[in-house]
Design a protein around this motif. Structure first.
Motif, PDB file in Angstrom:
ATOM      1  N   ALA A 178       4.110   5.444  -5.659  1.00 34.08           N
ATOM      2  CA  ALA A 178       4.119   5.325  -7.122  1.00 34.08           C
ATOM      3  C   ALA A 178       3.087   6.233  -7.770  1.00 34.08           C
ATOM      4  CB  ALA A 178       3.860   3.876  -7.528  1.00 34.08           C
ATOM      5  N   THR A 179       1.954   6.450  -7.098  1.00 40.50           N
ATOM      6  CA  THR A 179       0.859   7.229  -7.684  1.00 40.50           C
ATOM      7  C   THR A 179       0.743   8.622  -7.081  1.00 40.50           C
ATOM      8  OG1 THR A 179      -0.728   6.295  -6.090  1.00 40.50           O
ATOM      9  CG2 THR A 179      -0.448   5.129  -8.180  1.00 40.50           C
ATOM     10  N   GLY A 214       0.817  -1.212   0.000  1.00 35.50           N
ATOM     11  CA  GLY A 214       0.000   0.000   0.000  1.00 35.50           C
ATOM     12  C   GLY A 214       0.850   1.262   0.000  1.00 35.50           C
ATOM     13  N   MET A 215       1.911   1.254   0.795  1.00 37.20           N
ATOM     14  CA  MET A 215       2.797   2.412   0.838  1.00 37.20           C
ATOM     15  C   MET A 215       3.538   2.588  -0.484  1.00 37.20           C
ATOM     16  SD  MET A 215       4.279   2.509   4.754  1.00 37.20           S
ATOM     17  CE  MET A 215       4.725   0.761   4.862  1.00 37.20           C
ATOM     18  N   GLN A 251       3.735   7.173 -17.847  1.00 39.34           N
ATOM     19  CA  GLN A 251       4.615   6.044 -18.163  1.00 39.34           C
ATOM     20  C   GLN A 251       5.460   5.658 -16.955  1.00 39.34           C
ATOM     21  OE1 GLN A 251       6.963   6.635 -21.693  1.00 39.34           O
ATOM     22  NE2 GLN A 251       8.289   4.911 -21.279  1.00 39.34           N
ATOM     23  N   ALA A 252       6.046   6.654 -16.296  1.00 38.31           N
ATOM     24  CA  ALA A 252       6.872   6.387 -15.114  1.00 38.31           C
ATOM     25  C   ALA A 252       6.022   5.856 -13.965  1.00 38.31           C
ATOM     26  CB  ALA A 252       7.597   7.657 -14.682  1.00 38.31           C
ATOM     27  N   MET A 253       4.820   6.417 -13.826  1.00 36.64           N
ATOM     28  CA  MET A 253       3.939   5.997 -12.742  1.00 36.64           C
ATOM     29  C   MET A 253       3.536   4.534 -12.904  1.00 36.64           C
ATOM     30  SD  MET A 253       0.344   7.703 -11.444  1.00 36.64           S
ATOM     31  CE  MET A 253      -0.534   7.366 -12.976  1.00 36.64           C
ATOM     32  N   MET A 254       3.139   4.142 -14.114  1.00 41.08           N
ATOM     33  CA  MET A 254       2.730   2.761 -14.330  1.00 41.08           C
ATOM     34  C   MET A 254       3.901   1.804 -14.184  1.00 41.08           C
ATOM     35  SD  MET A 254      -0.449   2.789 -14.575  1.00 41.08           S
ATOM     36  CE  MET A 254      -0.669   1.071 -14.992  1.00 41.08           C
ATOM     37  N   ALA A 307       6.329  -2.344 -10.746  1.00 40.39           N
ATOM     38  CA  ALA A 307       7.445  -2.777  -9.908  1.00 40.39           C
ATOM     39  C   ALA A 307       6.950  -3.090  -8.496  1.00 40.39           C
ATOM     40  CB  ALA A 307       8.517  -1.681  -9.862  1.00 40.39           C
ATOM     41  N   ALA A 308       6.052  -2.253  -7.982  1.00 37.84           N
ATOM     42  CA  ALA A 308       5.501  -2.487  -6.640  1.00 37.84           C
ATOM     43  C   ALA A 308       4.705  -3.782  -6.615  1.00 37.84           C
ATOM     44  CB  ALA A 308       4.620  -1.308  -6.227  1.00 37.84           C
TER      45      ALA A 308
END
Length: 218
Positions: free
Chosen positions: A68-69, A62-63, A80-83, A88-89
């Motif tokens: 990431a978002t 969750g963290m 793109q970087a966020m997804m 990765a998470a």
């Protein structure tokens, strides 16, 4: 306590569905971790030790998702970087689960996720089918038969879009994505052709053409 269907949907969205991540809360404590763990405890027969380990893994996930978002609501977020960070998470969380669960439990987990995932998309497909009932004069049997066909297609399209969401979209990537989406659409059309009459198929094609023309005018 949440209903079982809500918990099951939350389980998939939270743990494995990157495409739904924007609907998640921005804090790990906003996720219904207790409800998810309760569901997993029953379905996977978790030991007391595993309950604690899975809870900790979910909190960490969750963290990681929150981080990431964090830029999702920026004026021009780097999607793109966020997804990529979300994937990765999710991969890290999957690795954690593989170290906590037995092989049998992992198999059961994958089956549970697949079942719930399909239920979610068949529910979404049902909304589309409702709009087709009157113009195509669908029978109840046809409507029921269309749900898995359309639900599977919607699920496949989302999976393709998510898969390409963190990639640089050069000509080759665009072509690959387009071909995969066309294949899914073709499979759906073939499935629908086995359920609908020729007259219904003709009406459906006419409806799709009308929608395309309306979109062009907009």
């Amino acid at each position: 306590m949440l209903s079982k269907s809500v918990m099951r949907a939350g389980l998939v969205a939270t743990m494995f569905t990157a495409s739904m991540v924007t609907a998640l809360p921005a804090q790990s404590d906003g996720m219904d971790i207790e409800g998810i763990v309760e569901e997993l405890t029953v379905e996977l027969e978790l030991s007391d030790e595993q309950v604690g380990q899975v809870t900790e893994a979910l909190q960490g996930f969750g963290m990681a998702l929150a981080e990431a978002t964090a830029t999702a609501e920026d004026e021009e977020p780097d999607t793109q970087a966020m997804m990529g960070a979300v994937k990765a998470a999710r991969a890290d969380f999957r690795s954690d689960m593989e170290s906590i669960l037995s092989e049998e439990q992992l198999t059961a987990l994958d089956a549970l996720v697949d079942e719930v995932f399909q239920e979610i998309f068949e529910s979404l497909a049902e909304l589309k089918i409702t709009d087709l009932r009157a113009p195509l004069e669908l029978t109840d049997e046809q409507a029921d038969d269309l749900k898995p066909v359309m639900g599977t297609a919607m699920r496949g399209m989302v999976a393709v879009i998510v898969d390409y969401s963190d990639k640089r979209m050069g000509p080759r990537s665009k072509l690959g994505m387009a071909n995969k989406l066309k294949k899914i659409q073709s499979d759906m059309n073939a499935g629908m052709a086995e359920i609908l009459t020729p007259e219904q198929i003709e009406k459906h094609e006419a409806m799709k053409e009308a929608q395309k023309e309306a979109q062009k005018e907009d």
